[in-house]
Scaffold this active site. Structure first.
Site, PDB file in Angstrom:
ATOM      1  N   ILE B  18     -18.299  -3.810  -1.235  1.00  0.00           N
ATOM      2  CA  ILE B  18     -18.802  -3.388   0.073  1.00  0.00           C
ATOM      3  C   ILE B  18     -18.008  -2.177   0.553  1.00  0.00           C
ATOM      4  O   ILE B  18     -16.910  -2.308   1.082  1.00  0.00           O
ATOM      5  CB  ILE B  18     -18.676  -4.540   1.098  1.00  0.00           C
ATOM      6  CG1 ILE B  18     -19.374  -5.814   0.589  1.00  0.00           C
ATOM      7  CG2 ILE B  18     -19.233  -4.122   2.448  1.00  0.00           C
ATOM      8  CD1 ILE B  18     -20.873  -5.733   0.538  1.00  0.00           C
ATOM      9  N   HIS B  19     -18.559  -0.992   0.321  1.00  0.00           N
ATOM     10  CA  HIS B  19     -17.924   0.230   0.832  1.00  0.00           C
ATOM     11  C   HIS B  19     -18.875   0.865   1.833  1.00  0.00           C
ATOM     12  O   HIS B  19     -19.781   0.196   2.351  1.00  0.00           O
ATOM     13  CB  HIS B  19     -17.548   1.160  -0.329  1.00  0.00           C
ATOM     14  CG  HIS B  19     -18.709   1.582  -1.170  1.00  0.00           C
ATOM     15  ND1 HIS B  19     -19.394   2.744  -0.945  1.00  0.00           N
ATOM     16  CD2 HIS B  19     -19.326   0.968  -2.218  1.00  0.00           C
ATOM     17  CE1 HIS B  19     -20.384   2.837  -1.834  1.00  0.00           C
ATOM     18  NE2 HIS B  19     -20.360   1.776  -2.610  1.00  0.00           N
ATOM     19  N   ALA B  20     -18.701   2.126   2.107  1.00  0.00           N
ATOM     20  CA  ALA B  20     -19.409   2.735   3.238  1.00  0.00           C
ATOM     21  C   ALA B  20     -20.937   2.632   3.144  1.00  0.00           C
ATOM     22  O   ALA B  20     -21.600   2.225   4.092  1.00  0.00           O
ATOM     23  CB  ALA B  20     -18.980   4.192   3.391  1.00  0.00           C
ATOM     24  N   GLU B  93     -27.081  -0.050  -6.172  1.00  0.00           N
ATOM     25  CA  GLU B  93     -26.006   0.401  -7.058  1.00  0.00           C
ATOM     26  C   GLU B  93     -25.934  -0.419  -8.334  1.00  0.00           C
ATOM     27  O   GLU B  93     -24.975  -0.324  -9.092  1.00  0.00           O
ATOM     28  CB  GLU B  93     -24.660   0.314  -6.319  1.00  0.00           C
ATOM     29  CG  GLU B  93     -24.582   1.305  -5.165  1.00  0.00           C
ATOM     30  CD  GLU B  93     -23.274   1.213  -4.394  1.00  0.00           C
ATOM     31  OE1 GLU B  93     -22.464   0.330  -4.701  1.00  0.00           O
ATOM     32  OE2 GLU B  93     -23.079   2.033  -3.493  1.00  0.00           O
TER      33      GLU B  93
END
Lengths: 572, 102
Positions: B18-20, B93
């Site tokens: 969980i990134h930007a 992704e």
């Protein structure tokens, strides 16, 4: 005029007016409001919020759709501006702590920035920059500061500021940016990366830039030196206009034509020569673009034969060589026997340490008959071309004078015998002994030119016999101490306006060429096939950067440190 | 007004966690609903407001983290289901475009 020093991250020269970006780490003054002012302060914040959102939406609409990275940045900023936790925190700070709107924003952002920074994931912690970006925009609206519309500049400008934010870097009006100068940042910062991508000069990490630069000031960015000049005087401006013109000259690609000049990108001309062993090597020197012979190793005439060549035979060799070189220079070195190419008939056998034994000029001064024959042949050949004569292993001024006396003697004999010969011939000395390098300023009064033999100079300076495999790994011609000796010579030569050529293997090593340039060497003599590579390197570098490189190399801890400097230099 | 609560479990399926960009997608999904949505990182014991970018960023949930989605409000079931779907999809992704739903 003020000169500020920073980090060099992108080469080139930019001259122009600057615009100053507002600071991200503006210290917002601690401030409180009365209870009656709470609602007004909340409205002040919400107004700024709305304006900031509009700014960012405009920025988004102005972007072409193919810039997905820019989109992602903008999306992140919009979500931060709509983030209920951030907005709630700010409003709560105003209502409950009675903070002014700017102070509430600063305190809230500082809190969330601290949380982001603590996350052990660079993809998350790097978003701190976006948080600060949003903060800056909010503060700009509240404090009435002007956001410089970097996305749309009215004219070409130099951008001065703290460091570019990701949005600024991504949305910059690239056509109108002349260069960057920032207070913070490093080689890897947004500003530096963008500058290199755009091929425009930048200096980052300039302390005190914001105190010294006002909007609209004239600025020079010297990307080669990593310097920023504020309000330059006229002489400085003129100098930099010239440097900028030179810097703009296009670097040609891989093909290095003979016709191309061997000059650096900022216009410093160098001379390239070939090293030869017999006249048969001369066509290759010319083929590879050498302007003459920088080192004619005459000892090869003597090797492998029963009797040394007589005067006529030597004369023929030198005469033909001089004619083959034509307009160029032929630098003949008197015989250098001993050491690795020892001829048993000339010197003495069985020396325990031949490199430091009876060799080179020491043999010539002892075997005057051999020396006299060689000198007569050279003096006679010198009328047929542009011949220079130099001597190997000269130790000091006294020794050079003894050698010169031999030349005078030979000339006198020729004159008396009415043999045609050169009355004037340039006499030079090799610099292979540290003693010669350290005495260079005295020698410069006597000699016409210097030629630095880096192989011997290195082994004598470092005490390393490079033919001894047990220590040969210590052999390093770019050792700081060798560099210092070379600079002794170039300094002395420049002061007396004498030429300096390097003719050791180092001269043919393109990797070392920037260092030699920086140390003041303008003549390179190497084996003919290396000439194009040296020329290519010279044409690809800026002298200004080489000077900087040399300064660092001279102060380096060891050869490895210089090697790293050279590698860094070569990779940029 | 009927207040309901819905709970879903999902494992972070994308390699980068969980990134930007995933945070942005979760915020977008949660904002479609009136319900309050929170996400709990069972490993770290942290809980984040699914409508807060900055909160989600600090969730610190790499690949394989088990997340508990809790929605409260009249459209809680729809909200929880939608957020679960977004996470399970791998935020675009994933090499195969699928995620693991438990």
């Amino acid at each position: 005029m003020i000169v500020l020093k920073g980090q060099r991250v992108s080469d080139g020269v930019a001259i122009g007016q600057c615009t100053v970006l507002s600071q991200s780490d503006v210290k917002v003054k601690e401030g409180y409001v009365t209870r009656e002012r709470i609602e007004a302060e909340v409205r002040r914040f919400k107004k700024a919020l709305k304006e900031t959102e509009e700014d960012i939406r405009r920025l988004r609409d102005a972007q072409s759709s193919d810039l997905s990275d820019v989109r992602a940045i903008i999306d992140t900023h919009l979500s931060l501006l709509q983030d209920p936790n951030i907005l709630g925190s700010i409003e709560s700070h105003i209502r409950n702590q009675l903070y002014t709107a700017p102070y509430a924003v600063a305190q809230s952002i500082a809190y969330f920035a601290g949380r982001l920074k603590s996350i052990d994931n660079p993809m998350v912690s790097s978003k701190v920059a976006d948080l600060y970006d949003v903060e800056r925009r909010l503060l700009d609206h509240m404090l009435g500061g002007q956001i410089v519309q970097l996305a749309k500049l009215s004219r070409p400008l130099i951008i001065v500021g703290d460091d570019l934010t990701p949005t600024q870097a991504a949305t910059l009006d690239r056509k109108n940016v002349l260069g960057f100068a920032t207070e913070r940042g490093s080689w890897a910062s947004h500003t530096a990366i963008l500058a290199r991508a755009l091929g425009i000069p930048a200096v980052v990490g300039v302390p005190g830039i914001s105190q010294n630069v006002a909007v609209g000031a004239t600025i020079i960015i010297d990307g080669f030196k990593g310097e920023l000049i504020v309000d330059p005087d006229n002489a400085t401006l003129q100098r930099y206009y010239k440097l900028r013109r030179q810097a703009k000259r296009k670097h040609t690609g891989d093909h290095v034509s003979k016709a191309l000049k061997s000059e650096t990108r900022d216009g410093e001309t160098c001379e390239l020569y070939g090293n030869i062993e017999t006249k048969a090597d001369i066509p290759r020197v010319i083929e590879f673009g050498g302007m003459g012979v920088g080192l004619f190793r005459t000892e090869f005439l003597f090797l492998g034969r029963q009797e040394p060549p007589d005067e006529e035979e030597q004369y023929e060799e030198y005469r033909q060589a001089a004619e083959m070189v034509g307009e160029g220079t032929l630098t003949i070195r008197s015989m250098d026997f001993g050491g690795d190419k020892f001829d048993k008939r000339v010197g003495e056998l069985g020396e325990p340490n031949p490199f430091m034994g009876e060799r080179a000029i020491r043999v010539s001064l002892k075997r005057r008959d051999l020396f006299r024959t060689q000198l007569r042949a050279i003096l006679r050949a010198a009328v047929r071309g542009n011949v220079r004569l130099m001597f190997p292993m000269v130790m000091d001024v006294g020794e050079f004078r003894r050698v010169r006396a031999c030349v005078d003697e030979a000339r006198e004999e020729l004159r008396k015998a009415h043999v045609k010969h050169a009355e004037k011939i340039a006499l030079g000395t090799m610099v292979e002994l540290p003693s010669a390098a350290l005495n260079a300023s005295r020698l410069a009064d006597e000699v016409d030119f210097f030629s630095i033999g880096t192989n011997d100079l290195t082994q004598f300076c470092l005490g390393v016999d490079r033919t001894n495999h047990r220590v040969s790994s210590l052999f390093a011609p770019f050792h700081p101490a060798v560099a210092r000796l070379i600079r002794e010579v170039t300094r002395a030569a420049w002061r007396r306006q004498k030429s300096v050529t390097v003719c050791g293997e180092m001269a043919g090593d393109a990797f070392c060429a920037p260092l030699l340039l920086g140390l003041g060497v303008r003549g390179f003599s190497c084996s003919p096939p290396h000439i194009p590579g040296i020329k290519r390197t010279i044409r690809s570098v800026y002298l200004a950067r080489c000077l900087d490189l040399a300064e660092h190399a001279l102060r380096a801890d060891d050869a490895q440190a210089v090697r790293e400097l050279l590698e860094t230099f070569a990779s940029h | 007004m009927l207040v309901t609560e819905a709970v879903r479990f999902v494992t972070v399926p994308n390699p980068q966690g969980i990134h930007a960009r995933p945070c942005f997608q979760v915020v977008q999904a949660a904002n479609k609903y009136r319900a309050d949505v929170s996400i709990e990182n069972s490993r770290e014991g942290t809980i984040a407001n699914a409508k807060s970018m900055v909160d989600l960023l600090t969730l610190n949930a790499p690949l394989g983290t088990r997340l508990k989605i809790i929605a409260r409000g009249e459209d809680a079931v729809a909200a929880a289901t939608e957020v679960e779907r977004v996470v399970a999809s791998g935020f675009g992704e994933m090499s195969d475009g699928r995620g693991e739903v438990q």
